[in-house]
Design a protein around this motif. Structure first.
Motif, PDB file in Angstrom:
ATOM      1  N   VAL A 154       0.826  -1.221   0.000  1.00 14.88           N
ATOM      2  CA  VAL A 154       0.000   0.000   0.000  1.00 14.88           C
ATOM      3  C   VAL A 154       0.861   1.273   0.000  1.00 14.88           C
ATOM      4  CG1 VAL A 154      -1.987  -1.114   1.080  1.00 14.88           C
ATOM      5  CG2 VAL A 154      -0.260  -0.051   2.517  1.00 14.88           C
ATOM      6  N   ALA A 155       2.108   1.156  -0.468  1.00 12.59           N
ATOM      7  CA  ALA A 155       3.042   2.288  -0.429  1.00 12.59           C
ATOM      8  C   ALA A 155       2.558   3.480  -1.253  1.00 12.59           C
ATOM      9  CB  ALA A 155       4.426   1.851  -0.908  1.00 12.59           C
ATOM     10  N   GLU A 156       1.790   3.240  -2.333  1.00 10.68           N
ATOM     11  CA  GLU A 156       1.330   4.365  -3.160  1.00 10.68           C
ATOM     12  C   GLU A 156       0.250   5.183  -2.470  1.00 10.68           C
ATOM     13  OE1 GLU A 156      -1.343   0.970  -4.104  1.00 10.68           O
ATOM     14  OE2 GLU A 156       0.832   1.146  -4.122  1.00 10.68           O
ATOM     15  N   LEU A 157      -0.402   4.633  -1.445  1.00  8.33           N
ATOM     16  CA  LEU A 157      -1.463   5.344  -0.734  1.00  8.33           C
ATOM     17  C   LEU A 157      -1.009   5.948   0.588  1.00  8.33           C
ATOM     18  CD1 LEU A 157      -4.323   2.798  -1.316  1.00  8.33           C
ATOM     19  CD2 LEU A 157      -4.067   5.018  -2.386  1.00  8.33           C
ATOM     20  N   GLY A 158      -0.022   5.327   1.237  1.00  7.77           N
ATOM     21  CA  GLY A 158       0.390   5.817   2.550  1.00  7.77           C
ATOM     22  C   GLY A 158       1.813   5.436   2.876  1.00  7.77           C
ATOM     23  N   TYR A 159       2.294   5.949   3.976  1.00 12.08           N
ATOM     24  CA  TYR A 159       3.656   5.686   4.429  1.00 12.08           C
ATOM     25  C   TYR A 159       3.608   5.215   5.877  1.00 12.08           C
ATOM     26  CZ  TYR A 159       3.290  10.146   6.852  1.00 12.08           C
ATOM     27  OH  TYR A 159       2.887  11.160   7.670  1.00 12.08           O
ATOM     28  N   VAL A 160       4.695   4.587   6.309  1.00 11.94           N
ATOM     29  CA  VAL A 160       4.781   4.078   7.676  1.00 11.94           C
ATOM     30  C   VAL A 160       5.127   5.253   8.585  1.00 11.94           C
ATOM     31  CG1 VAL A 160       5.970   2.505   9.231  1.00 11.94           C
ATOM     32  CG2 VAL A 160       5.497   1.805   6.886  1.00 11.94           C
ATOM     33  N   GLU A 161       4.184   5.599   9.452  1.00 10.98           N
ATOM     34  CA  GLU A 161       4.405   6.713  10.376  1.00 10.98           C
ATOM     35  C   GLU A 161       5.129   6.242  11.630  1.00 10.98           C
ATOM     36  OE1 GLU A 161       1.600  10.313  11.229  1.00 10.98           O
ATOM     37  OE2 GLU A 161       1.116   8.703  12.636  1.00 10.98           O
ATOM     38  N   ALA A 162       4.765   5.070  12.139  1.00  8.83           N
ATOM     39  CA  ALA A 162       5.422   4.503  13.320  1.00  8.83           C
ATOM     40  C   ALA A 162       5.899   3.099  12.946  1.00  8.83           C
ATOM     41  CB  ALA A 162       4.461   4.448  14.497  1.00  8.83           C
ATOM     42  N   GLN A 163       7.186   2.884  13.025  1.00  9.30           N
ATOM     43  CA  GLN A 163       7.788   1.597  12.652  1.00  9.30           C
ATOM     44  C   GLN A 163       7.241   0.473  13.536  1.00  9.30           C
ATOM     45  OE1 GLN A 163       9.803   0.949  10.082  1.00  9.30           O
ATOM     46  NE2 GLN A 163       9.674   3.089   9.467  1.00  9.30           N
ATOM     47  N   PRO A 164       7.283  -0.781  13.037  1.00 10.08           N
ATOM     48  CA  PRO A 164       6.778  -1.903  13.837  1.00 10.08           C
ATOM     49  C   PRO A 164       7.512  -2.020  15.167  1.00 10.08           C
ATOM     50  CG  PRO A 164       7.224  -2.607  11.582  1.00 10.08           C
ATOM     51  CD  PRO A 164       7.740  -1.214  11.714  1.00 10.08           C
ATOM     52  N   LYS A 165       6.747  -2.233  16.230  1.00 11.85           N
ATOM     53  CA  LYS A 165       7.377  -2.446  17.540  1.00 11.85           C
ATOM     54  C   LYS A 165       6.576  -3.471  18.321  1.00 11.85           C
ATOM     55  CE  LYS A 165       5.270   1.060  20.333  1.00 11.85           C
ATOM     56  NZ  LYS A 165       5.073   2.378  20.684  1.00 11.85           N
ATOM     57  N   GLN A 166       7.295  -4.288  19.056  1.00 11.99           N
ATOM     58  CA  GLN A 166       6.694  -5.356  19.855  1.00 11.99           C
ATOM     59  C   GLN A 166       6.204  -4.766  21.171  1.00 11.99           C
ATOM     60  OE1 GLN A 166       7.124  -8.787  18.777  1.00 11.99           O
ATOM     61  NE2 GLN A 166       5.727  -9.473  20.355  1.00 11.99           N
ATOM     62  N   ASP A 167       4.975  -5.103  21.535  1.00 17.38           N
ATOM     63  CA  ASP A 167       4.397  -4.633  22.791  1.00 17.38           C
ATOM     64  C   ASP A 167       3.708  -5.827  23.444  1.00 17.38           C
ATOM     65  OD1 ASP A 167       3.517  -2.988  24.825  1.00 17.38           O
ATOM     66  OD2 ASP A 167       1.693  -2.402  23.742  1.00 17.38           O
ATOM     67  N   GLY A 168       4.480  -6.613  24.172  1.00 15.82           N
ATOM     68  CA  GLY A 168       3.936  -7.820  24.802  1.00 15.82           C
ATOM     69  C   GLY A 168       3.580  -8.856  23.750  1.00 15.82           C
ATOM     70  N   ARG A 169       2.312  -9.258  23.688  1.00 13.58           N
ATOM     71  CA  ARG A 169       1.855 -10.250  22.709  1.00 13.58           C
ATOM     72  C   ARG A 169       1.570  -9.639  21.353  1.00 13.58           C
ATOM     73  NH1 ARG A 169      -1.641 -14.794  24.792  1.00 13.58           N
ATOM     74  NH2 ARG A 169      -0.679 -15.319  26.759  1.00 13.58           N
ATOM     75  N   ASN A 170       1.548  -8.331  21.255  1.00 16.78           N
ATOM     76  CA  ASN A 170       1.177  -7.670  20.003  1.00 16.78           C
ATOM     77  C   ASN A 170       2.353  -6.922  19.400  1.00 16.78           C
ATOM     78  OD1 ASN A 170      -1.461  -8.505  20.424  1.00 16.78           O
ATOM     79  ND2 ASN A 170      -1.970  -6.646  21.554  1.00 16.78           N
ATOM     80  N   MET A 171       2.309  -6.772  18.083  1.00 17.95           N
ATOM     81  CA  MET A 171       3.265  -5.936  17.360  1.00 17.95           C
ATOM     82  C   MET A 171       2.422  -4.925  16.596  1.00 17.95           C
ATOM     83  SD  MET A 171       6.134  -7.038  14.593  1.00 17.95           S
ATOM     84  CE  MET A 171       7.187  -7.806  15.804  1.00 17.95           C
TER      85      MET A 171
END
Length: 193
Positions: A154-171
């Motif tokens: 989906v790079a043509e529609l948007g950009y990554v504002e916050a890079q992936p980060k692990q938060d307990g059981r979720n990323m």
């Protein structure tokens, strides 16, 4: 903690007008914006009454305070209109959330990607959450790979504002629409409530 004193005055954001101005002299500005000069408060009040206008304090912290001859009701109405117009032009940012699993079926991935595309086209930010269960937690690279693939798709529609980060059981990762793109609000389906 001591209680507030009853003598403490309420701070008003409202401009002082006419007889509420309690200083001996003011720097006066005429109705057309012309500088009249420093005059006694009584003289300024007389000039305002003769012109059938109000004496409004526009810069109370100046020495002496600056006052202007104007129609205060009209001034308040116009400033309210400007404030309303500014509020109408503000954009409310909405963060939509999409939840995925690391072992997602290709068809499910395409469906979720379609939702993310729709959100980005509508001008909303998207928070993508990958939920890990059990042993999947020991393989965060699966989640990172999935999020990178999604952001590339989906790079043509948007950009990554916050890079992936692990938060307990979720990323989590946050994507935002490109700055110059205009939101395309689509009509809601008929059966949607």
């Amino acid at each position: 903690m001591p209680a507030r004193r009853a003598t403490e005055e309420h701070i008003s954001t409202e401009s002082r007008i006419n007889d509420r101005i309690r200083v001996p002299e003011v720097r006066l500005v005429g109705a057309e914006g012309e500088q009249i000069g420093i005059v006694a408060i009584g003289e300024a009040m007389r000039m305002a009454q003769e012109a059938d206008l109000d004496l409004v304090e526009v810069a109370p912290t100046a020495r002496p305070p600056v006052c202007k001859l104007m129609d205060f009701g009209k001034f308040k109405y116009e400033s309210d209109q400007k404030r309303r117009e500014a509020r109408k032009n503000q954009v409310q940012t909405v963060i939509k959330e999409m939840k995925l699993r690391p072992k997602i079926d290709p068809h499910d991935y395409e469906t979720k990607k379609g939702h993310i595309v729709r959100f980005l086209r509508a001008g909303d930010k998207v928070k993508i959450t990958i939920m890990f269960r059990g042993r999947e937690q020991s393989r965060p690279e699966l989640g990172i790979r999935l999020l990178q693939r999604l952001s590339a798709d989906v790079a043509e529609l948007g950009y990554v504002e916050a890079q992936p980060k692990q938060d307990g059981r979720n990323m989590t990762m946050v994507m935002a629409p490109h700055k110059g793109s205009k939101p395309q609000r689509l009509p809601e389906p008929a059966g949607h409530v």
